[in-house]
Design an enzyme around this catalytic site. Structure first.
Site, PDB file in Angstrom:
ATOM      1  N   GLY A  40       0.800  -1.222   0.000  1.00  0.00           N
ATOM      2  CA  GLY A  40       0.000   0.000   0.000  1.00  0.00           C
ATOM      3  C   GLY A  40       0.829   1.266   0.000  1.00  0.00           C
ATOM      4  O   GLY A  40       0.594   2.187  -0.790  1.00  0.00           O
ATOM      5  N   ASP A  61      10.664  -7.135  -1.086  1.00  0.00           N
ATOM      6  CA  ASP A  61       9.349  -7.743  -0.873  1.00  0.00           C
ATOM      7  C   ASP A  61       9.402  -9.186  -1.327  1.00  0.00           C
ATOM      8  O   ASP A  61       9.936  -9.479  -2.400  1.00  0.00           O
ATOM      9  CB  ASP A  61       8.255  -6.989  -1.638  1.00  0.00           C
ATOM     10  CG  ASP A  61       6.880  -7.185  -1.011  1.00  0.00           C
ATOM     11  OD1 ASP A  61       6.470  -8.356  -0.833  1.00  0.00           O
ATOM     12  OD2 ASP A  61       6.213  -6.182  -0.691  1.00  0.00           O
ATOM     13  N   GLN A  71      -7.143  -3.085  -4.147  1.00  0.00           N
ATOM     14  CA  GLN A  71      -7.949  -1.951  -3.686  1.00  0.00           C
ATOM     15  C   GLN A  71      -7.098  -0.750  -3.317  1.00  0.00           C
ATOM     16  O   GLN A  71      -7.569   0.384  -3.301  1.00  0.00           O
ATOM     17  CB  GLN A  71      -8.806  -2.423  -2.494  1.00  0.00           C
ATOM     18  CG  GLN A  71      -9.404  -1.352  -1.630  1.00  0.00           C
ATOM     19  CD  GLN A  71      -8.710  -1.262  -0.278  1.00  0.00           C
ATOM     20  OE1 GLN A  71      -7.614  -1.798  -0.082  1.00  0.00           O
ATOM     21  NE2 GLN A  71      -9.340  -0.584   0.663  1.00  0.00           N
ATOM     22  N   CYS A 188      -4.170  -4.684   8.817  1.00  0.00           N
ATOM     23  CA  CYS A 188      -5.144  -4.159   7.870  1.00  0.00           C
ATOM     24  C   CYS A 188      -6.098  -5.253   7.401  1.00  0.00           C
ATOM     25  O   CYS A 188      -7.251  -4.986   7.085  1.00  0.00           O
ATOM     26  CB  CYS A 188      -4.425  -3.530   6.674  1.00  0.00           C
ATOM     27  SG  CYS A 188      -3.586  -1.972   7.056  1.00  0.00           S
ATOM     28  N   CYS A 340     -13.860 -16.651  13.467  1.00  0.00           N
ATOM     29  CA  CYS A 340     -13.809 -15.263  13.008  1.00  0.00           C
ATOM     30  C   CYS A 340     -13.429 -15.292  11.528  1.00  0.00           C
ATOM     31  O   CYS A 340     -13.903 -16.153  10.793  1.00  0.00           O
ATOM     32  CB  CYS A 340     -12.830 -14.443  13.844  1.00  0.00           C
ATOM     33  SG  CYS A 340     -11.129 -15.057  13.817  1.00  0.00           S
TER      34      CYS A 340
END
Length: 382
Positions: A40, A61, A71, A188, A340
């Site tokens: 992001g 990365d 997104q 996130c 969850c």
């Protein structure tokens, strides 16, 4: 270095700025930056640095592009899903500016490789999303006297600063001497993030890098910028170097990189993982739902907005945040399966219920995502 005619046209809007000019653009083109993370924050940072003419960009990365990244991680496209993020980022950067040198470090930054990787660059920019890597990046930058351009995002909130004790400012440890307990701060993936937020914070980080490169303006060294997108408000906190800081203080005790997983309280996974006695599988959860004679109650502890996205029929919901006020609705003598999204919050719920005297509680490993993968593909993943 000298700029050729194509570069003069490319950077003309910089060249006519008196604060940049030809000399400043040459400095930008001679600067090397290491982007830790191509997600992001790393997306807008790398793209704007390439457009601005940064001569060398390193990308650290080891992750691959996922649909849920698109997104906000604008350096990647739909066609890149499944590709290594570093490879996708390099392709986009070269598409913006083919004169930029892009170096891929397709690896996890660690205590073993951080110093060797970071020392190759003039400036480091932190686009990470976990505390061990943030502390590792900070300590390596302090030891190597490299500016650490910091940013973080969560939900609607962002932070940015420049940590550079060698330039007279504090380091990350001066602001956060100790990491939060493991699992205390949601990721996130658990808490969500507004898609444009990393663009705003990342652009601020990129701005700080360019100012450092040309040596102009007032940097965020000694200041923490706080941004709330929902209220569209910026605030600023003054920061000072802590003379007792263990790495940049007057008498530092950290003189080499340490084990940051241990420092942040994250247990090391054993080579051979055994089944967690507090967990059950989604297959166990399905058997419990299919056979009422087992007398096992399944509870969903996700938030209402998540429950609206997808849920398993007949499974009631008690959000984790409401559990302290609603746990008496549950029978302490009945077997409970808690699920969850992925298994993190259900373990927190299990711990809380055990503290209240509930002995027969299990967490569903993998949560509703595992249910979607292994039981019912029609249940959406998010």
């Amino acid at each position: 270095m000298e700029l050729d005619n194509d570069q003069i046209r490319r950077y003309s809007r910089h060249l006519i700025l008196p604060e940049v000019g030809l000399a400043g653009q040459k400095k930008i083109c001679s600067t090397s930056v290491l982007c830790i993370g191509a997600g992001g924050l790393g997306s807008p940072i790398a793209m704007y640095l390439a457009a601005a003419g940064i001569g060398k960009i390193g990308i650290v990365d080891f992750d691959t592009v996922d649909f849920s990244n698109l997104q906000r991680q604008i350096i990647h496209a739909t066609a890149d899903v499944g590709r290594p993020k570093a490879d996708s980022a390099k392709e986009t950067i070269l598409g913006i500016n083919p004169t930029c040198e892009v170096v891929i470090h397709n690896t996890r930054l660690s205590s073993e490789n951080a110093l060797d990787i970071i020392r190759q660059y003039d400036i480091v920019v932190d686009g990470t999303d976990n505390f061990p890597t943030r502390y590792l990046t900070n300590d390596a930058c302090v030891l190597l006297k490299k500016p650490n351009v910091y940013g973080s995002i969560f939900r609607f909130d962002g932070q940015a600063s420049v940590f550079a004790p060698h330039l007279g400012g504090p380091c990350y440890r001066c602001l956060y001497p100790e990491p939060p307990p493991p699992g205390m701060v949601p990721s996130c993936a658990e808490g969500g993030v507004l898609g444009v937020l990393p663009g705003i914070v990342g652009c601020i980080q990129a701005t700080e890098i360019l100012k450092l490169a040309i040596g102009k303006g007032t940097s965020l060294t000694g200041r923490l910028m706080l941004f709330n997108a929902l209220d569209m408000k910026f605030r600023e906190l003054k920061l000072r170097r802590d003379p007792k800081c263990p790495i940049c203080g007057d008498h530092p005790t950290i003189k080499e990189l340490i084990d940051y997983e241990v420092f942040c309280g994250i247990p090391t996974e054993p080579e051979v993982t055994s089944a967690n006695p507090d967990e059950v599988t989604v297959q166990d959860m399905k058997r419990a739902l299919d056979d009422p004679k087992l007398n096992i109650k399944v509870i969903d502890v996700r938030d209402p907005d998540e429950y609206e996205i997808c849920h398993v029929d007949s499974v009631p919901q008690i959000p984790l945040g409401e559990l302290p006020n609603r746990f008496t609705e549950l029978d302490p003598n009945q077997q409970l399966y808690i699920h969850c999204k992925s298994g993190v919050r259900s373990m927190k719920a299990l711990k809380f219920l055990r503290e209240q005297g509930y002995k027969y509680v299990k967490s569903v490993k993998g949560g509703i995502n595992a249910w979607s993968d292994e039981i019912d593909h029609s249940v959406a993943k998010y």
